[in-house]
Scaffold this active site. Structure first.
Site, PDB file in Angstrom:
ATOM      1  N   SER A 240       0.867  -1.181   0.000  1.00 20.88           N
ATOM      2  CA  SER A 240       0.000   0.000   0.000  1.00 20.88           C
ATOM      3  C   SER A 240       0.900   1.227   0.000  1.00 20.88           C
ATOM      4  CB  SER A 240      -0.852  -0.011   1.281  1.00 20.88           C
ATOM      5  OG  SER A 240      -1.458   1.242   1.489  1.00 20.88           O
TER       6      SER A 240
ATOM      7  N   TYR B 248      -1.630  -1.335  10.872  1.00 18.01           N
ATOM      8  CA  TYR B 248      -1.823  -1.590   9.431  1.00 18.01           C
ATOM      9  C   TYR B 248      -0.690  -0.960   8.622  1.00 18.01           C
ATOM     10  CZ  TYR B 248      -3.647  -1.470   4.710  1.00 18.01           C
ATOM     11  OH  TYR B 248      -3.783  -1.610   3.341  1.00 18.01           O
TER      12      TYR B 248
HETATM   13  N1  LIG Z   1      -8.722  -0.710  -0.732  1.00 14.60           N
HETATM   14  C1  LIG Z   1      -7.722   0.079  -0.438  1.00 14.60           C
HETATM   15  O1  LIG Z   1      -7.896   1.306  -0.276  1.00 14.60           O
HETATM   16  C2  LIG Z   1      -6.330  -0.475  -0.347  1.00 14.60           C
HETATM   17  C3  LIG Z   1      -5.250   0.409  -0.471  1.00 14.60           C
HETATM   18  C4  LIG Z   1      -3.962  -0.100  -0.399  1.00 14.60           C
HETATM   19  C5  LIG Z   1      -3.755  -1.443  -0.213  1.00 14.60           C
HETATM   20  N2  LIG Z   1      -4.816  -2.289  -0.080  1.00 14.60           N
HETATM   21  C6  LIG Z   1      -4.520  -3.703   0.132  1.00 14.60           C
HETATM   22  O2  LIG Z   1      -5.124  -4.462  -0.894  1.00 14.60           O
HETATM   23  C7  LIG Z   1      -5.345  -5.784  -0.448  1.00 14.60           C
HETATM   24  C8  LIG Z   1      -6.749  -6.209  -0.815  1.00 14.60           C
HETATM   25  O3  LIG Z   1      -7.666  -5.431  -0.091  1.00 14.60           O
HETATM   26  P1  LIG Z   1      -9.020  -4.872  -0.729  1.00 14.60           P
HETATM   27  O4  LIG Z   1      -8.920  -3.411  -0.784  1.00 14.60           O
HETATM   28  O5  LIG Z   1      -9.352  -5.609  -1.961  1.00 14.60           O
HETATM   29  O6  LIG Z   1     -10.014  -5.235   0.467  1.00 14.60           O
HETATM   30  P2  LIG Z   1     -11.299  -6.197   0.496  1.00 14.60           P
HETATM   31  O7  LIG Z   1     -12.253  -5.808  -0.584  1.00 14.60           O
HETATM   32  O8  LIG Z   1     -11.763  -6.142   1.912  1.00 14.60           O
HETATM   33  O9  LIG Z   1     -10.722  -7.625   0.145  1.00 14.60           O
HETATM   34  C9  LIG Z   1      -9.895  -8.317   1.042  1.00 14.60           C
HETATM   35  C10 LIG Z   1      -9.741  -9.752   0.588  1.00 14.60           C
HETATM   36  O10 LIG Z   1      -8.924 -10.420   1.537  1.00 14.60           O
HETATM   37  C11 LIG Z   1      -9.642 -11.537   2.065  1.00 14.60           C
HETATM   38  N3  LIG Z   1      -9.348 -11.717   3.475  1.00 14.60           N
HETATM   39  C12 LIG Z   1      -9.543 -10.841   4.488  1.00 14.60           C
HETATM   40  N4  LIG Z   1      -9.229 -11.402   5.658  1.00 14.60           N
HETATM   41  C13 LIG Z   1      -8.832 -12.680   5.389  1.00 14.60           C
HETATM   42  C14 LIG Z   1      -8.411 -13.766   6.181  1.00 14.60           C
HETATM   43  N5  LIG Z   1      -8.358 -13.683   7.509  1.00 14.60           N
HETATM   44  N6  LIG Z   1      -8.066 -14.916   5.568  1.00 14.60           N
HETATM   45  C15 LIG Z   1      -8.142 -15.022   4.224  1.00 14.60           C
HETATM   46  N7  LIG Z   1      -8.547 -14.031   3.411  1.00 14.60           N
HETATM   47  C16 LIG Z   1      -8.894 -12.877   3.994  1.00 14.60           C
HETATM   48  C17 LIG Z   1     -11.130 -11.201   1.857  1.00 14.60           C
HETATM   49  O11 LIG Z   1     -11.938 -12.358   1.728  1.00 14.60           O
HETATM   50  P3  LIG Z   1     -12.813 -12.989   2.928  1.00 14.60           P
HETATM   51  O12 LIG Z   1     -13.418 -11.845   3.673  1.00 14.60           O
HETATM   52  O13 LIG Z   1     -13.791 -13.874   2.226  1.00 14.60           O
HETATM   53  O14 LIG Z   1     -11.847 -13.775   3.726  1.00 14.60           O
HETATM   54  C18 LIG Z   1     -11.069 -10.472   0.511  1.00 14.60           C
HETATM   55  O15 LIG Z   1     -11.057 -11.404  -0.529  1.00 14.60           O
HETATM   56  C19 LIG Z   1      -5.074  -5.782   1.045  1.00 14.60           C
HETATM   57  O16 LIG Z   1      -3.791  -6.327   1.305  1.00 14.60           O
HETATM   58  C20 LIG Z   1      -5.092  -4.299   1.402  1.00 14.60           C
HETATM   59  O17 LIG Z   1      -4.304  -4.022   2.525  1.00 14.60           O
HETATM   60  C21 LIG Z   1      -6.096  -1.831  -0.152  1.00 14.60           C
END
Ligand SMILES: NC(=O)c1ccc[n+]([C@@H]2O[C@H](COP(=O)([O-])OP(=O)(O)OC[C@H]3O[C@@H](n4cnc5c(N)ncnc54)[C@H](OP(=O)(O)O)[C@@H]3O)[C@@H](O)[C@H]2O)c1
Length: 258
Positions: free
Chosen positions: A139, A152
């Site tokens: 991130s 985080y």
């Molecule tokens: N969205 C942002 O603004 C942003 C910015 C920078 C970086 N990121 C990073 O991008 C990545 C993806 O996040 P996202 O934004 O796509 O969020 P998201 O929509 O909440 O998706 C998160 C994914 O991770 C899975 N997950 C969460 N907890 C888990 C666990 N305990 N075991 C296995 N799987 C798990 C969730 O599936 P289940 O709930 O079904 O387990 C979901 O598929 C993360 O690493 C996040 O830190 C996001």
């Protein structure tokens, strides 16, 4: 030759978009997350739309045994992973002193330990075969201290540092390591972090997950070590590098506040 990508956190958000991009590029997939139903929906969709094979492994990466179990499942299903996409992750918002400890250890386990262990389990095979890639999702939070999301931000600093070090270790051996650094992106992330109301997320259009995923995929193909999505995020990261850390922490605190 069929190639296979394992995508963690593929049931929604950036991980789902990454899985779709790999599928569109004719990779077979192993998709994993906690929610079996969403994974099965994604499996049906990708197999129908892209004519590829998708394997579902349901796993909670907060469970310390999950990475070894995923590896065991891969072996028992005869699957070789060419690309490991360590995407699963989450954050929690609030003062550290008020945080729920179980949520913090779960976050460290998912964002750091599972990512590291999956890499440890799958990287040696890639190096033996002389080809493969690891795509770690960090991130822009990796580059700054993060008041109100301190654990985080620190977890993402780990992902960035670990990935950059590994990229050097494997250089010239047919394997690449790329660290994708998105800024605020439209996904389920904000809902889970309970921070939809903070300055940095409010009244602005968040980046589309698909665009972030395509950018990350292209960076991986180029063998780029670090890929920061968006010129505005690249400018912000540049500032974090030249300004005093205490000032950066103040600015982040302002942006993270309601
Ligand atoms: N969205 C942002 O603004 C942003 C910015 C920078 C970086 N990121 C990073 O991008 C990545 C993806 O996040 P996202 O934004 O796509 O969020 P998201 O929509 O909440 O998706 C998160 C994914 O991770 C899975 N997950 C969460 N907890 C888990 C666990 N305990 N075991 C296995 N799987 C798990 C969730 O599936 P289940 O709930 O079904 O387990 C979901 O598929 C993360 O690493 C996040 O830190 C996001």
């Amino acid at each position: 030759m069929t190639r296979t990508a394992l995508v963690t956190g593929a049931s929604g958000g950036i991980g789902y978009a990454l899985a779709a991009v790999f599928a569109a590029n004719k990779y077979d997939l192993v998709i994993t997350a906690r929610g079996t139903e969403k994974l099965e929906d994604a499996r049906r969709e990708f197999e129908t739309r892209y004519g590829i094979k998708v394997h579902v492994i349901t796993a909670d990466l907060a469970d310390a045994g999950a990475p070894a179990r995923i590896d065991w499942e891969l072996t028992s299903r005869g699957l070789t992973v060419d690309v490991l996409v360590n995407n699963a992750g989450f954050g929690t918002w609030g003062l550290f002193e008020d945080t729920d400890w179980q949520a913090q250890t779960g976050m460290l386990q998912v964002n750091i330990v599972a990512l590291t262990q999956l890499t440890r389990l799958l990287l040696p095979g890639m190096l033996r075969r002389g080809r493969g890639s690891v795509l770690n999702v960090a991130s822009t939070a990796a580059f700054a201290p993060g008041p109100l999301m301190s654990v985080y931000f620190a977890s993402k600093a780990y992902v960035h540092s670990f990935s950059a070090a590994l990229a050097r270790e494997v250089a010239g051996r047919g394997v690449t390591v790329t660290c994708l650094c998105p800024g605020p992106t439209a996904s389920g992330f904000q809902q889970r972090a309970a921070n939809t109301h903070i300055r940095v997320n409010k009244d602005r259009e968040l980046a589309p997950a698909r665009a972030v995923a395509e950018y990350g995929y292209r960076a991986m193909v180029k063998g780029q070590a670090v890929a920061i999505y968006g010129w505005d995020n690249r400018c912000a990261v540049f500032l974090t590098r030249i300004l005093p850390t205490s000032l950066v922490a103040r600015v982040v605190q302002f942006l993270q506040a309601a």
